[in-house]
Design an enzyme around this catalytic site. Structure first.
Site, short mmCIF file in Angstrom:
data_model
loop_
_atom_site.label_atom_id
_atom_site.label_comp_id
_atom_site.label_asym_id
_atom_site.label_seq_id
_atom_site.Cartn_x
_atom_site.Cartn_y
_atom_site.Cartn_z
N HIS B 125 0.88 -1.18 0.00
CA HIS B 125 0.00 0.00 0.00
C HIS B 125 0.91 1.23 0.00
O HIS B 125 2.02 1.17 0.53
CB HIS B 125 -0.84 -0.04 1.28
CG HIS B 125 -1.90 1.00 1.40
ND1 HIS B 125 -1.61 2.31 1.71
CD2 HIS B 125 -3.24 0.93 1.26
CE1 HIS B 125 -2.75 3.00 1.76
NE2 HIS B 125 -3.74 2.18 1.48
N ASP B 201 3.09 -4.46 7.73
CA ASP B 201 1.87 -3.68 7.58
C ASP B 201 0.72 -4.64 7.86
O ASP B 201 0.38 -5.48 7.03
CB ASP B 201 1.79 -3.13 6.15
CG ASP B 201 0.49 -2.41 5.88
OD1 ASP B 201 -0.39 -2.39 6.77
OD2 ASP B 201 0.33 -1.87 4.76
N GLN B 204 -4.49 -4.94 7.01
CA GLN B 204 -5.50 -5.87 6.52
C GLN B 204 -5.57 -7.14 7.35
O GLN B 204 -6.64 -7.67 7.59
CB GLN B 204 -5.20 -6.25 5.06
CG GLN B 204 -5.38 -5.10 4.08
CD GLN B 204 -6.82 -4.60 4.02
OE1 GLN B 204 -7.77 -5.38 4.13
NE2 GLN B 204 -6.98 -3.31 3.84
N LYS B 227 -10.02 -0.53 10.80
CA LYS B 227 -10.15 -1.74 9.99
C LYS B 227 -10.39 -2.96 10.86
O LYS B 227 -10.54 -4.07 10.35
CB LYS B 227 -8.89 -1.92 9.13
CG LYS B 227 -8.83 -0.95 7.94
CD LYS B 227 -7.68 -1.30 7.03
CE LYS B 227 -7.73 -0.61 5.68
NZ LYS B 227 -7.60 0.84 5.70
N CYS B 369 -4.73 2.47 -3.58
CA CYS B 369 -3.46 2.97 -3.04
C CYS B 369 -2.34 1.95 -3.22
O CYS B 369 -1.51 1.74 -2.34
CB CYS B 369 -3.57 3.38 -1.57
SG CYS B 369 -4.67 4.76 -1.34
#
Lengths: 154, 411
Positions: B125, B201, B204, B227, B369
């Protein structure tokens, strides 16, 4: 709630499926400008050939949704062969159609009727105003054309 | 003790009672932001109704209640990701993007120099790309990318070569476009073998699977609350205590200092050093409630549920739209999460999303993104479907019906 038929009119779908003035022009003499819609990745390149104050030819390449692509096709048909003065006037009218009545819409009002006769086929894009997130799709080609005009050698 | 029933999660989620264009909402954009359950919304309104005060120094009762909620969320997150050093390792930021900026501008600024390499992947991302480019432009190190294979996985065939000179490997736990779940444990072993650190990251992955930083043996982790059924406005940065101790402050101001005089300042120790200004207090209360809620459902149960939904959707997309819809992501359900990007032949993703909206179906069009990844697969955009713990097979039913209609209209 506006219906989808306001957005996807016959004329729009026609220009999306068979875009007019698709392609490139040799630069120079033509001027070429690229426009992006950073939010959705749409990209457009406008080529214009201006001689003696007249937009003699216009070609467009690029990728994008039906609204951005049909708007660029409709735009090319509307401005080709016109004097720069007329082109600027058309750009102004179209942008007003897209953005001039946002305040009225926010207050729950309907968009003010623009003189359809002055717009010709472009009036088909009027429904876009009811889908505010799509306005940026419709104006991409127009902003790119404005940019190209401003880059013309004086 | 966990109990999971997606229909009950749905009943707990007020927004899922909405009717859009005459249809009950079909929310398939949890990858962009998840819908908070009533417990989270109530925790936040309860905070503003009863406990609102600024945190830390004040001594009156509501101030200590607010501090307790704020610090409680820190502890809850530490437990949720199994941070070995506990709450002292959790920094609250504005969002996952700010967490990456903190990593780059604080750790990166003092640990990277010309000749060093930061290794990312093509499926990152922009949040895990742009801060590195910005810092590179200041310090002159190299940013390198692990390629993605044609079957949408990280290409690790040349990883030892790619790791040369690498100080930090920073990769996503799960691609927000492809749904690919990356082998973080394997990557951390590779990074450490080469003397590098590894950042993940987890934006998600964290809401859709069990996250255990100790077991993964990683060094940094960034994610955001919204999220994971929490509110917007609060993100999380985690690193080990030994690393955090040596990181210089990122943003300056109140709350992050030990002392200030007319000659200069001394930063505070611990996470507060990175939390300048009044923090997102109500949001932390909401995040704490989200962690309690998710823990109650059981992350393994959520992962299994979304796995089943995704497998079913992929099969049905293939059966009903073969040749017309291309899935941009692995077909194999091994190490694959609940994100499905589709490319509908002849219909731009924006038009797909607009048509689906007529049926109350919420999907996201665009480049998500992740422009380097889009370029890798020759695309400008996709339409993305993403599941959450409240998703049901009926959401997929409605999606497919709406897709048939969209394709019918465009011919």
């Amino acid at each position: 709630m506006a219906g989808l038929e306001d957005l996807y009119k016959e004329i729009i779908m026609d220009h999306y499926r068979s875009p007019r003035n698709r392609g490139e022009l040799p630069t120079p003499p033509a001027v070429c400008t690229e426009g992006f819609n950073p939010l959705c990745g749409d990209q457009i390149t406008v080529y214009i050939d201006v001689t003696d104050g007249v937009l003699k030819d216009i070609k467009i390449t690029g990728q994008g949704c039906s609204i951005s692509q049909s708007s660029s096709s409709l735009m090319s048909a509307a401005v080709k062969g016109k004097s720069l003065e007329q082109v600027q006037e058309t750009i102004g009218t179209f942008k007003q159609l897209m953005t001039g009545h946002e305040t009225a819409l926010e207050d729950g009002g309907e968009p003010e009727k623009v003189d359809i006769r002055a717009l010709g086929e472009l009036a088909a894009l009027q429904g876009v105003v009811k889908f505010p997130v799509r306005i940026k799709c419709a104006v991409l080609a127009w902003n790119t054309l404005s940019q190209a005009l401003s880059e013309l050698p004086s | 003790m966990t109990s999971f029933n997606a229909a009950l999660v749905r009943a707990d989620t007020p927004q899922l009672t909405r009717v859009i264009n005459g249809y009950p909402i079909t929310y398939l954009d949890s990858g962009a932001t998840s819908l908070p359950p009533r417990a989270v919304i109530e925790a936040m309104s309860r905070h503003y109704e009863l406990h609102h005060a600024n945190v830390h120094r004040s001594v009156f009762q509501t101030a200590s209640e607010a501090t307790e909620a704020y610090e409680g969320a820190r502890l809850a997150i530490a437990k949720f990701i199994n941070a070995p050093g506990g709450a002292e390792e959790i920094v609250f930021t504005k969002n996952c993007t700010e967490s990456f900026n903190l990593l780059a501008r604080s750790w990166g600024r003092v640990n990277l120099k010309q000749g060093d390499v930061v290794l990312l992947s093509e499926m990152e991302h922009h949040a895990n790309i742009v801060p590195w480019f910005q810092l590179r432009d200041m310090l002159g190190f190299e940013v390198r990318f692990i390629p993605v294979t044609d079957d949408f996985r990280l290409d690790l065939s040349n990883i030892d070569e790619l790791m040369k000179g690498v100080k930090l490997l920073s990769v996503t736990g799960m691609s927000n476009v492809l749904g690919t779940i990356n082998p973080i444990k394997e990557l951390s072993a590779i990074a450490h073998k080469h003397g590098a650190l590894i950042a993940v990251d987890a934006a998600q992955s964290v809401a859709h699977s069990v996250t255990d930083v100790k077991d993964l043996d990683v060094d940094f982790m960034c994610f955001s609350a919204h999220k994971m059924l929490g509110p917007t406005g609060i993100g999380i940065f985690w690193t080990r205590k030994e690393i955090l101790r040596d990181m210089p402050p990122f943003l300056g101001g109140g709350g992050m200092i030990a002392d200030v005089s007319v000659d200069g300042y001394t930063p505070a120790n611990g996470p507060t050093r990175f939390e300048a200004g009044t923090p997102p207090i109500a949001e932390a209360a909401g995040l704490g409630a989200a962690v309690t809620y998710l823990t109650g459902l059981g992350m393994a149960n959520i992962a299994q549920h979304e796995h089943d939904l995704t497998g079913d959707a992929l099969t049905r997309l293939e059966l009903e739209f073969s040749g017309r819809i291309r899935v941009i992501g692995p077909r194999d359900m091994t190490n694959r999460g609940g994100v499905i990007s589709i490319d509908v032949d002849g219909v731009h993703p924006h038009d797909v999303a607009q048509m689906l909206d007529q049926f109350g179906v919420c999907v996201r069009p665009g480049h998500h993104c992740a422009k380097p990844l889009m370029k890798r697969f020759g695309l400008n955009a996709t339409a993305r479907i993403s599941y959450g713990p409240y998703s049901l097979v009926r959401d997929t039913d409605m999606l497919l019906e709406a897709l048939h209609s969209a394709i019918g209209m465009f011919g």
